[in-house]
Design a protein around this motif. Structure first.
Motif, PDB file in Angstrom:
ATOM      1  N   LYS A  93       0.794  -1.216   0.000  1.00  0.00           N
ATOM      2  CA  LYS A  93       0.000   0.000   0.000  1.00  0.00           C
ATOM      3  C   LYS A  93       0.834   1.278   0.000  1.00  0.00           C
ATOM      4  O   LYS A  93       0.291   2.360  -0.209  1.00  0.00           O
ATOM      5  CB  LYS A  93      -0.978   0.003   1.178  1.00  0.00           C
TER       6      LYS A  93
ATOM      7  N   GLY B 190      -8.781  -3.229  -4.643  1.00  0.00           N
ATOM      8  CA  GLY B 190      -8.633  -3.703  -6.017  1.00  0.00           C
ATOM      9  C   GLY B 190      -7.539  -2.966  -6.772  1.00  0.00           C
ATOM     10  O   GLY B 190      -7.244  -3.315  -7.924  1.00  0.00           O
TER      11      GLY B 190
ATOM     12  N   THR C 242      -4.230  -2.940  -6.594  1.00  0.00           N
ATOM     13  CA  THR C 242      -3.105  -3.766  -7.047  1.00  0.00           C
ATOM     14  C   THR C 242      -3.542  -4.653  -8.206  1.00  0.00           C
ATOM     15  O   THR C 242      -2.905  -4.693  -9.262  1.00  0.00           O
ATOM     16  CB  THR C 242      -2.592  -4.679  -5.908  1.00  0.00           C
TER      17      THR C 242
HETATM   18  N1  PMP Z   1      -3.156  -7.464   1.495  1.00  0.00           N
HETATM   19  C1  PMP Z   1      -3.102  -6.644   2.545  1.00  0.00           C
HETATM   20  C2  PMP Z   1      -2.444  -7.131   3.794  1.00  0.00           C
HETATM   21  C3  PMP Z   1      -3.658  -5.351   2.476  1.00  0.00           C
HETATM   22  O1  PMP Z   1      -3.600  -4.537   3.537  1.00  0.00           O
HETATM   23  C4  PMP Z   1      -4.290  -4.949   1.283  1.00  0.00           C
HETATM   24  C5  PMP Z   1      -4.890  -3.577   1.172  1.00  0.00           C
HETATM   25  N2  PMP Z   1      -5.966  -3.347   2.011  1.00  0.00           N
HETATM   26  C6  PMP Z   1      -4.350  -5.851   0.208  1.00  0.00           C
HETATM   27  C7  PMP Z   1      -3.755  -7.099   0.339  1.00  0.00           C
HETATM   28  C8  PMP Z   1      -5.093  -5.539  -1.066  1.00  0.00           C
HETATM   29  O2  PMP Z   1      -4.573  -4.490  -1.813  1.00  0.00           O
HETATM   30  P1  PMP Z   1      -5.491  -3.587  -2.716  1.00  0.00           P
HETATM   31  O3  PMP Z   1      -6.136  -2.562  -1.832  1.00  0.00           O
HETATM   32  O4  PMP Z   1      -4.555  -2.966  -3.696  1.00  0.00           O
HETATM   33  O5  PMP Z   1      -6.539  -4.436  -3.363  1.00  0.00           O
END
Ligand code: PMP
Length: 324
Positions: A44, A182, A184
């Motif tokens: 993040k 979402g 990533t």
């Molecule tokens: N894994 C962890 C430990 C996270 O904190 C997050 C983000 N909340 C994600 C995966 C998912 O990332 P994204 O928000 O880009 O979908």
């Protein structure tokens, strides 16, 4: 000379790690993007940086201003570090169900931390909605709004996706990741599909999330629950709109726990819970696709953030989960 410029200059350009035990087991190359090596400790950091710099460029965030966000922890940690490095204040709203380690880290970083009960998105007291209202009421403050702010997925389109393409020399058959906002999944999928439409983009989903059923049937129908933090959703965020969704794989908590302990014991990698879902999905995909394929996923954060839960034998036993 190879010197990075401060915290901000150290974000990104993470290694792509071959996960040996999983690759050997399947005859595929299962590769993990080592996002736990970002300076704030998670994937993040990238989104936090793009969101802040987008607000700066648009003139929305002025010197001495406050960045407000609702977060499961990692976005808040990234934002709090960047706010310190750039001279902003940071206000974080976090559900009280998130790990104490993340809440304590946010406080240590100097963020104003408000814990709130974990309630569904449709409830006005949901952490995301509370953070939006707080930002509106304050002077010289922005709401990072990671779920629906497209600067989030742009970070992963411009950096994570491009790095994966370069690091694999374009030799990649599939990409899989679980989604929180979402950002990533979307950014990397959009970049890779543009480079090669044959690359399969597969959503990894924990129990309790509605995306698996959405991809399979078009209906958002969450079932069960999960110990994982930061992933799973019961709505299609703006970041997840119009993105490639070739298929979805659902991974339950027992498989997630088995996978994180295999990573720990056989691969020497001490990972957070969402990594168990991601690598579990990559493993399932490798078995579906057969030997000889290259599958990339993301190692979102490290295990230290979940010492009191995922790595606490008593806590695991209470949940009926076991490492083997
Ligand atoms: N894994 C962890 C430990 C996270 O904190 C997050 C983000 N909340 C994600 C995966 C998912 O990332 P994204 O928000 O880009 O979908």
């Amino acid at each position: 000379m190879n010197i990075k410029n401060g915290f901000v200059g150290t974000i990104g350009n993470t290694p792509l790690i071959r996960l040996k035990s999983f690759s050997d087991e399947t005859g595929c190359e299962i590769l993990g993007k080592a996002e736990f090596l970002n300076p704030g400790g998670s994937v993040k950091d990238r989104a936090a940086l793009f969101i802040i710099e987008d607000a700066e460029k648009k003139g929305l965030l002025k010197p001495g201003g406050t960045v407000v966000e609702g977060t499961a922890g990692n976005t808040g940690i990234g934002l709090a570090h960047i706010c310190n490095a750039k001279g902003y204040k940071c206000l974080i709203v976090i559900p009280e169900t998130q790990s104490q380690e993340k809440i304590d880290t946010l406080k240590t970083l100097g963020a104003d931390v408000r814990t709130v009960p974990a309630v569904p998105y449709k409830n006005p007291e949901n952490y995301v909605k509370v953070s939006g209202r707080l930002a509106e009421e304050m002077d010289n403050a922005i709401w990072a709004n990671q779920f629906d702010n497209l600067a989030n997925r742009l970070a992963h389109y411009e950096t994570t996706g491009a790095e994966i393409w370069q690091q694999t020399n374009g030799k990649i058959d599939a990409w899989t990741a679980a989604t929180g906002t979402g950002g990533t999944y979307a950014g990397v999928s959009l970049y890779l599909k543009e480079k090669n439409p044959d690359i399969k983009c597969i959503v990894a989903d924990p129990m309790g999330s509605g995306l698996y059923s959405y991809v399979k049937t078009g209906e958002i129908k969450p079932e069960g629950k999960s110990i994982t933090e930061g992933i799973g959703n019961s709505r299609i965020t703006l970041n997840m709109q119009d993105v490639p969704l070739d298929d979805a794989i659902q991974i339950d908590d027992q498989e997630c726990v088995r996978v994180v302990y295999q990573l720990l014991r056989k691969d020497g990698l001490f990972m957070g819970g969402s990594v168990g879902i991601n690598v579990g999905a990559a493993l399932a995909l490798a078995k579906q696709m057969g030997p000889g394929h290259t599958i990339v996923t993301v190692l979102c954060d490290g295990g230290g953030r979940y010492q009191s839960k995922l790595y606490n034998p008593q806590w695991l036993a209470e949940k009926g989960l076991s490492p083997s």
